[in-house]
Design a protein around this motif. Structure first.
Motif, PDB file in Angstrom:
ATOM      1  N   ASP A  63       4.535  -5.218   8.304  1.00 58.72           N
ATOM      2  CA  ASP A  63       5.054  -6.039   8.140  1.00 58.72           C
ATOM      3  C   ASP A  63       6.905  -4.829   8.103  1.00 58.72           C
ATOM      4  O   ASP A  63       7.401  -4.977   9.222  1.00 58.72           O
ATOM      5  N   ARG A  64       6.338  -4.486   7.060  1.00 59.27           N
ATOM      6  CA  ARG A  64       7.772  -2.522   7.412  1.00 59.27           C
ATOM      7  C   ARG A  64       6.450  -1.191   6.961  1.00 59.27           C
ATOM      8  O   ARG A  64       6.267  -1.545   5.917  1.00 59.27           O
ATOM      9  N   ALA A  65       6.731   0.217   7.645  1.00 56.20           N
ATOM     10  CA  ALA A  65       6.640   1.316   6.914  1.00 56.20           C
ATOM     11  C   ALA A  65       7.544   1.447   6.684  1.00 56.20           C
ATOM     12  O   ALA A  65       7.998   2.129   8.116  1.00 56.20           O
ATOM     13  N   VAL A  66       7.620   2.786   5.870  1.00 53.64           N
ATOM     14  CA  VAL A  66       8.017   3.891   5.912  1.00 53.64           C
ATOM     15  C   VAL A  66       7.054   5.361   5.460  1.00 53.64           C
ATOM     16  O   VAL A  66       6.625   4.926   4.501  1.00 53.64           O
ATOM     17  N   LEU A  96       1.146  -1.243   0.289  1.00 51.50           N
ATOM     18  CA  LEU A  96      -0.121   0.189  -0.180  1.00 51.50           C
ATOM     19  C   LEU A  96       0.745   1.214   0.153  1.00 51.50           C
ATOM     20  O   LEU A  96       1.729   1.068   0.848  1.00 51.50           O
ATOM     21  N   ILE A  97       0.470   1.894  -1.411  1.00 53.09           N
ATOM     22  CA  ILE A  97       1.611   3.331  -1.107  1.00 53.09           C
ATOM     23  C   ILE A  97       0.351   4.792  -1.130  1.00 53.09           C
ATOM     24  O   ILE A  97      -0.671   4.348  -1.905  1.00 53.09           O
ATOM     25  N   GLY A  98       0.384   5.293  -0.400  1.00 55.05           N
ATOM     26  CA  GLY A  98      -0.427   7.112  -0.668  1.00 55.05           C
ATOM     27  C   GLY A  98       0.724   8.199  -0.326  1.00 55.05           C
ATOM     28  O   GLY A  98       1.216   8.029   0.288  1.00 55.05           O
ATOM     29  N   LEU A 123       4.366  -1.077   3.552  1.00 54.04           N
ATOM     30  CA  LEU A 123       2.994   0.253   3.779  1.00 54.04           C
ATOM     31  C   LEU A 123       4.359   1.477   3.133  1.00 54.04           C
ATOM     32  O   LEU A 123       5.020   2.251   3.968  1.00 54.04           O
ATOM     33  N   ALA A 124       3.823   2.263   2.481  1.00 53.96           N
ATOM     34  CA  ALA A 124       5.310   3.177   1.893  1.00 53.96           C
ATOM     35  C   ALA A 124       3.903   4.904   1.894  1.00 53.96           C
ATOM     36  O   ALA A 124       2.471   4.985   1.500  1.00 53.96           O
ATOM     37  N   THR A 125       3.690   5.628   2.942  1.00 56.01           N
ATOM     38  CA  THR A 125       3.215   6.846   3.309  1.00 56.01           C
ATOM     39  C   THR A 125       4.481   8.190   3.099  1.00 56.01           C
ATOM     40  O   THR A 125       5.566   8.230   3.391  1.00 56.01           O
ATOM     41  N   PHE A 126       3.796   9.035   2.129  1.00 52.14           N
ATOM     42  CA  PHE A 126       4.229  10.634   2.212  1.00 52.14           C
ATOM     43  C   PHE A 126       3.081  11.817   2.554  1.00 52.14           C
ATOM     44  O   PHE A 126       1.964  11.790   2.398  1.00 52.14           O
ATOM     45  N   ALA A 127       3.862  12.491   3.440  1.00 48.42           N
ATOM     46  CA  ALA A 127       3.125  13.047   4.317  1.00 48.42           C
ATOM     47  C   ALA A 127       1.468  12.903   5.004  1.00 48.42           C
ATOM     48  O   ALA A 127       0.611  13.984   4.206  1.00 48.42           O
ATOM     49  N   ALA A 128       1.332  11.781   5.550  1.00 45.06           N
ATOM     50  CA  ALA A 128       0.199  11.703   6.534  1.00 45.06           C
ATOM     51  C   ALA A 128      -0.587  13.404   6.768  1.00 45.06           C
ATOM     52  O   ALA A 128       0.236  13.507   7.533  1.00 45.06           O
ATOM     53  N   THR A 129      -1.751  13.270   6.505  1.00 47.30           N
ATOM     54  CA  THR A 129      -2.140  14.292   7.435  1.00 47.30           C
ATOM     55  C   THR A 129      -2.567  13.957   8.977  1.00 47.30           C
ATOM     56  O   THR A 129      -2.846  14.507   9.702  1.00 47.30           O
ATOM     57  N   ALA A 130      -3.401  12.992   9.387  1.00 49.99           N
ATOM     58  CA  ALA A 130      -3.671  12.297  10.168  1.00 49.99           C
ATOM     59  C   ALA A 130      -4.088  10.777  10.047  1.00 49.99           C
ATOM     60  O   ALA A 130      -4.642  10.173  10.594  1.00 49.99           O
ATOM     61  N   PRO A 131      -2.508  10.084  10.755  1.00 48.44           N
ATOM     62  CA  PRO A 131      -2.744   9.404  10.326  1.00 48.44           C
ATOM     63  C   PRO A 131      -3.190   8.385  11.163  1.00 48.44           C
ATOM     64  O   PRO A 131      -2.875   8.753  12.821  1.00 48.44           O
ATOM     65  N   ASP A 132      -3.884   7.618  11.881  1.00 45.06           N
ATOM     66  CA  ASP A 132      -4.055   6.229  12.723  1.00 45.06           C
ATOM     67  C   ASP A 132      -2.990   6.080  13.204  1.00 45.06           C
ATOM     68  O   ASP A 132      -1.968   5.514  11.839  1.00 45.06           O
ATOM     69  N   PRO A 133      -2.479   5.461  14.248  1.00 47.38           N
ATOM     70  CA  PRO A 133      -1.661   4.347  15.091  1.00 47.38           C
ATOM     71  C   PRO A 133      -1.521   2.753  14.014  1.00 47.38           C
ATOM     72  O   PRO A 133      -2.341   2.631  13.428  1.00 47.38           O
ATOM     73  N   LEU A 134      -0.423   2.700  13.715  1.00 49.20           N
ATOM     74  CA  LEU A 134      -0.219   1.257  12.798  1.00 49.20           C
ATOM     75  C   LEU A 134      -1.126   0.532  13.033  1.00 49.20           C
ATOM     76  O   LEU A 134      -0.499  -0.171  14.771  1.00 49.20           O
ATOM     77  N   GLY A 145      -4.222   9.812   1.237  1.00 43.78           N
ATOM     78  CA  GLY A 145      -3.792   8.508   0.692  1.00 43.78           C
ATOM     79  C   GLY A 145      -3.225   8.177   1.289  1.00 43.78           C
ATOM     80  O   GLY A 145      -4.195   6.768   1.137  1.00 43.78           O
ATOM     81  N   ALA A 146      -2.043   8.356   2.233  1.00 48.64           N
ATOM     82  CA  ALA A 146      -1.533   7.949   3.487  1.00 48.64           C
ATOM     83  C   ALA A 146      -2.343   8.055   4.240  1.00 48.64           C
ATOM     84  O   ALA A 146      -2.344   7.159   4.823  1.00 48.64           O
ATOM     85  N   ASN A 147      -3.019   8.832   4.363  1.00 47.36           N
ATOM     86  CA  ASN A 147      -4.103   8.103   5.892  1.00 47.36           C
ATOM     87  C   ASN A 147      -4.957   7.249   5.445  1.00 47.36           C
ATOM     88  O   ASN A 147      -5.283   5.698   6.337  1.00 47.36           O
ATOM     89  N   ALA A 148      -5.387   7.008   3.891  1.00 49.45           N
ATOM     90  CA  ALA A 148      -6.616   5.958   3.445  1.00 49.45           C
ATOM     91  C   ALA A 148      -5.294   4.810   3.506  1.00 49.45           C
ATOM     92  O   ALA A 148      -6.594   3.726   3.845  1.00 49.45           O
ATOM     93  N   ALA A 149      -4.281   4.650   2.587  1.00 47.45           N
ATOM     94  CA  ALA A 149      -3.684   2.909   2.880  1.00 47.45           C
ATOM     95  C   ALA A 149      -4.076   3.217   4.631  1.00 47.45           C
ATOM     96  O   ALA A 149      -3.849   1.552   4.375  1.00 47.45           O
TER      97      ALA A 149
END
Length: 213
Positions: free
Chosen positions: A150-153, A107-109, A134-145, A113-117
């Motif tokens: 396995d791996r998040a960047v 999943l990439i967002g 999981l790769a996220t760029f500039a998530a605005t309001a992310p939930d805890p993982l 879209g990062a929040n949504a991923a």
């Protein structure tokens, strides 16, 4: 290291730089052109689920489109859509998983879209489906993982860039890397996804994961 000014040499576009960089990556993963390299021999029997989610209105996340194009050029049948369609993405992955036709999930967002991923990953966790990367760029309001990653960047800004670090939830036992880009000149919320070096890194990581199956 990214170019803080986000400038390419004369005659080169960001897309051409990304393509050139990916050529070297793919050569390393698959061997000489035309050869059946380790990536081909190690490909999973079932096709992977690689989904990319754009941010608000779908107009500010063109870097996500470039990553999608690079994955497709490398032979990955990735899927791209809006953050508003995250439930449909999760449902599609679950349907494929139930049918036994689903490979590794990536999943990439960007931005919303990062929040949504992360929301997709949360729903998948309830059905015991893992997310390999999981790769996220500039998530605005992310939930805890959730605990199925396995791996998040995450590429974010500790100040002045409108993008938050990711935090592990109570069940998360994977690898989390938050990369702070505060202070990088001319790099902010609306173009962090367009940095060629970061795009190449995400594509390379995705291909390595799919190679392992």
């Amino acid at each position: 290291m990214i170019d803080p000014a986000n400038e390419a040499p004369a005659g080169l576009t960001r897309r051409s730089l990304l393509t050139a960089g990916l050529g070297l990556v793919l050569q390393g993963l698959t061997g000489p052109a035309g050869a059946a390299g380790p990536a081909e021999r190690g490909s999973p029997a079932a096709p992977p689920s690689v989904y990319l989610l754009r941010g608000f209105a779908g107009v500010f996340s063109t870097g996500i489109d470039e990553i999608d194009g690079a994955l497709r050029a490398s032979g990955v049948a990735s899927h791209i859509g809006s953050h508003l369609g995250w439930r449909s993405v999760a449902d599609t992955i679950l349907q494929r998983h139930a049918a036994g036709s689903d490979g590794p999930v990536v999943l990439i967002g960007h931005s919303l879209g990062a929040n949504a991923a992360i929301s997709v990953a949360e729903l998948l966790e309830r059905e015991r489906v893992d997310v390999r990367y999981l790769a996220t760029f500039a998530a605005t309001a992310p939930d805890p993982l959730p605990g199925n990653i396995d791996r998040a960047v995450n590429f974010y800004f500790s100040q002045g860039g409108w993008g938050l670090p990711l935090v592990p939830g109570p069940r998360f036992r994977g690898r989390l890397e938050n990369r702070d880009f505060a202070g990088y000149r001319d790099v902010g919320h609306f173009n962090i996804d367009k940095q060629p070096a970061l795009q190449t890194e995400v594509v390379k990581d995705t291909l390595r994961i799919l190679r392992r199956g």
